[in-house]
Design a protein around this motif. Structure first.
Motif, PDB file in Angstrom:
ATOM      1  N   ALA A   1       2.918   6.520  -6.989  1.00 50.41           N
ATOM      2  CA  ALA A   1       1.732   6.605  -7.792  1.00 50.41           C
ATOM      3  C   ALA A   1       1.967   7.265  -9.057  1.00 50.41           C
ATOM      4  CB  ALA A   1       0.778   7.366  -7.094  1.00 50.41           C
TER       5      ALA A   1
ATOM      6  N   GLY B   1     -11.283  -2.323  -2.996  1.00 53.93           N
ATOM      7  CA  GLY B   1     -11.174  -1.248  -2.231  1.00 53.93           C
ATOM      8  C   GLY B   1     -10.329  -1.086  -1.112  1.00 53.93           C
ATOM      9  N   ARG B   2      -9.202  -1.984  -1.371  1.00 56.48           N
ATOM     10  CA  ARG B   2      -7.885  -2.117  -0.446  1.00 56.48           C
ATOM     11  C   ARG B   2      -6.929  -1.271  -0.752  1.00 56.48           C
ATOM     12  NH1 ARG B   2      -7.968  -6.760   3.036  1.00 56.48           N
ATOM     13  NH2 ARG B   2      -9.884  -8.135   2.666  1.00 56.48           N
ATOM     14  N   LEU B   3      -6.733  -0.910  -1.978  1.00 56.11           N
ATOM     15  CA  LEU B   3      -5.601  -0.199  -2.595  1.00 56.11           C
ATOM     16  C   LEU B   3      -6.110   0.784  -3.705  1.00 56.11           C
ATOM     17  CD1 LEU B   3      -2.412  -0.543  -2.277  1.00 56.11           C
ATOM     18  CD2 LEU B   3      -2.654  -1.951  -4.353  1.00 56.11           C
ATOM     19  N   SER B   4      -5.399   2.095  -3.654  1.00 60.73           N
ATOM     20  CA  SER B   4      -5.495   3.030  -4.549  1.00 60.73           C
ATOM     21  C   SER B   4      -4.311   2.840  -5.859  1.00 60.73           C
ATOM     22  CB  SER B   4      -5.515   4.481  -4.212  1.00 60.73           C
ATOM     23  OG  SER B   4      -6.671   4.525  -3.203  1.00 60.73           O
ATOM     24  N   LEU B   5      -4.478   2.827  -7.081  1.00 56.11           N
ATOM     25  CA  LEU B   5      -3.717   2.803  -8.079  1.00 56.11           C
ATOM     26  C   LEU B   5      -3.910   3.826  -9.089  1.00 56.11           C
ATOM     27  CD1 LEU B   5      -3.644  -1.068  -8.921  1.00 56.11           C
ATOM     28  CD2 LEU B   5      -1.799   0.112  -7.646  1.00 56.11           C
TER      29      LEU B   5
ATOM     30  N   LEU C   1      -2.409  -6.566  -7.447  1.00 55.60           N
ATOM     31  CA  LEU C   1      -2.634  -4.954  -7.312  1.00 55.60           C
ATOM     32  C   LEU C   1      -3.985  -4.767  -7.709  1.00 55.60           C
ATOM     33  CD1 LEU C   1       0.744  -3.264  -8.374  1.00 55.60           C
ATOM     34  CD2 LEU C   1       0.100  -3.929  -5.925  1.00 55.60           C
ATOM     35  N   GLU C   2      -4.355  -5.254  -8.950  1.00 56.52           N
ATOM     36  CA  GLU C   2      -5.662  -4.880  -9.439  1.00 56.52           C
ATOM     37  C   GLU C   2      -6.830  -5.519  -8.615  1.00 56.52           C
ATOM     38  OE1 GLU C   2      -5.354  -5.841 -13.520  1.00 56.52           O
ATOM     39  OE2 GLU C   2      -4.294  -4.143 -13.962  1.00 56.52           O
TER      40      GLU C   2
ATOM     41  N   ARG D   1      -7.195  -3.356  -5.699  1.00 56.71           N
ATOM     42  CA  ARG D   1      -8.067  -2.253  -5.895  1.00 56.71           C
ATOM     43  C   ARG D   1      -9.480  -2.399  -6.191  1.00 56.71           C
ATOM     44  NH1 ARG D   1      -6.374   1.209 -11.429  1.00 56.71           N
ATOM     45  NH2 ARG D   1      -6.685  -0.961 -12.426  1.00 56.71           N
TER      46      ARG D   1
ATOM     47  N   ILE E   1       1.309   1.956 -13.062  1.00 57.79           N
ATOM     48  CA  ILE E   1       0.945   0.662 -12.523  1.00 57.79           C
ATOM     49  C   ILE E   1       1.921  -0.369 -12.792  1.00 57.79           C
ATOM     50  CG2 ILE E   1      -0.722  -1.497 -12.239  1.00 57.79           C
ATOM     51  CD1 ILE E   1      -2.946   0.366 -13.140  1.00 57.79           C
TER      52      ILE E   1
ATOM     53  N   ARG F   1       0.721  -1.257   0.050  1.00 60.23           N
ATOM     54  CA  ARG F   1       0.033   0.034  -0.092  1.00 60.23           C
ATOM     55  C   ARG F   1       0.981   1.164  -0.171  1.00 60.23           C
ATOM     56  NH1 ARG F   1      -1.530   3.803   3.109  1.00 60.23           N
ATOM     57  NH2 ARG F   1      -0.242   3.107   4.704  1.00 60.23           N
TER      58      ARG F   1
ATOM     59  N   ALA G   1       2.377   1.993  -3.406  1.00 57.94           N
ATOM     60  CA  ALA G   1       1.487   2.258  -4.526  1.00 57.94           C
ATOM     61  C   ALA G   1       1.243   3.831  -4.226  1.00 57.94           C
ATOM     62  CB  ALA G   1       0.455   1.590  -4.365  1.00 57.94           C
TER      63      ALA G   1
END
Length: 318
Positions: free
Chosen positions: A29, A69-73, A62-63, A66, A33, A22, A25
């Motif tokens: 950013a 809802g656990r990760l922002s990419l 990673l996707e 995302r 990706i 996290r 990422a």
């Protein structure tokens, strides 16, 4: 955010590692990706047995995070159109005069392992699959091998195309036959290879050639997989559309029919993708394959004496 460790692609990620993912990422950013996934692989030493980064698997992970809802990419950088790759057809893939006779007349067979994504024979491989395979061509995900098959007697003529890929994530009949737990499957699934595409070109009408190609390829794939990815697979699998094919070439090559799939996609982990049930066949590459696939230590074999000799029925192994 994290209720505990997560398992993906045969690896268990601790809460500390998930927090590192996290943070990476967020910190990187601006790089996109692809660079984030490479950085995560390097930090966590998520690699293949040959030392290569598991970048494609990491990106999928990673996707998934995302989507949960656990990760922002960062937004995907569009460098080419999304969706299936456009395959241009040229005269190279036009139909040829019919080739017949006996399979023995085409031996010895030559298997050309294709590397890289450029032109030449790689482009010809894509053309043939797009033009003549009922499922067309799709860019393979993760580990894979591609072959063009020729005869030493007709070196300019392509007889067949084969694609071997990473296996289906979950197949009820296969998993029941092996007898492994979800944890064992996640750890050792990489030792199964899926036969994703098999195309005998339509003008090649040689009785018995398909089963002969399968028999030879079952000997060739383990060594090539080890050269490319650093380890030898233990089991081959394939899914056949029973409405189109009877699977006789697999039966003749001593593959074992395990039953019908439930009709979900190969990589459907969440029981969401609907499809058509397929006939499931497997081919053990060594003796005691089920015991090896449930082993706590990733199973590697080196002794030629433990391989299934060509032509021997794997179902009769001890």
């Amino acid at each position: 955010m994290w209720d505990g460790p997560l398992v993906f692609g045969g690896r268990t990620f601790s809460v500390a590692e998930l927090e590192l993912i996290r943070g990476t990422a967020v910190e990187f950013a601006a790089l996109g990706i692809t660079e984030i996934s490479r950085t995560v692989c390097e930090l966590l030493e998520w690699k293949r047995p040959n030392g290569g980064l598991k970048n494609l698997e990491c990106r999928q992970f990673l996707e998934v995070l995302r989507a949960q809802g656990r990760l922002s990419l960062p937004a995907l950088r569009v460098t080419k159109p999304r969706g299936p790759q456009l395959v241009l057809q040229t005269a190279r893939s036009d139909a040829q005069p019919a080739m017949g006779g006996s399979a023995g007349a085409y031996e010895p067979l030559r298997f050309e392992l294709l590397r890289g994504d450029g032109g030449g024979n790689s482009a010809l491989f894509r053309e043939y699959l797009q033009r003549y395979h009922y499922q067309g061509y799709r860019v393979p995900f993760g580990a894979h091998l591609r072959y063009l098959v020729r005869s030493e007697h007709y070196p300019e003529q392509v007889l067949a195309c084969l694609l071997w890929t990473s296996p289906a994530w979950k197949l009820a009949e296969r998993d029941r036959w092996i007898g492994w737990s979800a944890e064992q499957r996640a750890r050792n699934l990489q030792f199964i290879v899926n036969h994703g595409r098999f195309l005998i070109l339509p003008w090649v009408q040689v009785k018995g050639l398909a089963s002969k190609i399968l028999a030879h390829c079952a000997r060739r794939v383990p060594a090539d997989w080890k050269t490319v990815y650093g380890y030898r697979p233990l089991l081959l699998e394939t899914l056949i559309d029973g409405a189109r094919f009877r699977g006789t070439c697999y039966q003749a090559a001593n593959w074992i029919r395990l039953g019908l799939t439930q009709g979900r996609g190969r990589m459907d982990r969440y029981n969401e993708a609907l499809g058509t049930p397929k006939e499931l066949y497997v081919y053990p590459l060594c003796r005691r394959v089920q015991q090896r696939l449930v082993a706590a230590v990733p199973p590697v074999y080196h002794e030629p004496s433990e391989e299934i000799p060509m032509g021997e029925d794997p179902a009769a192994r001890p």
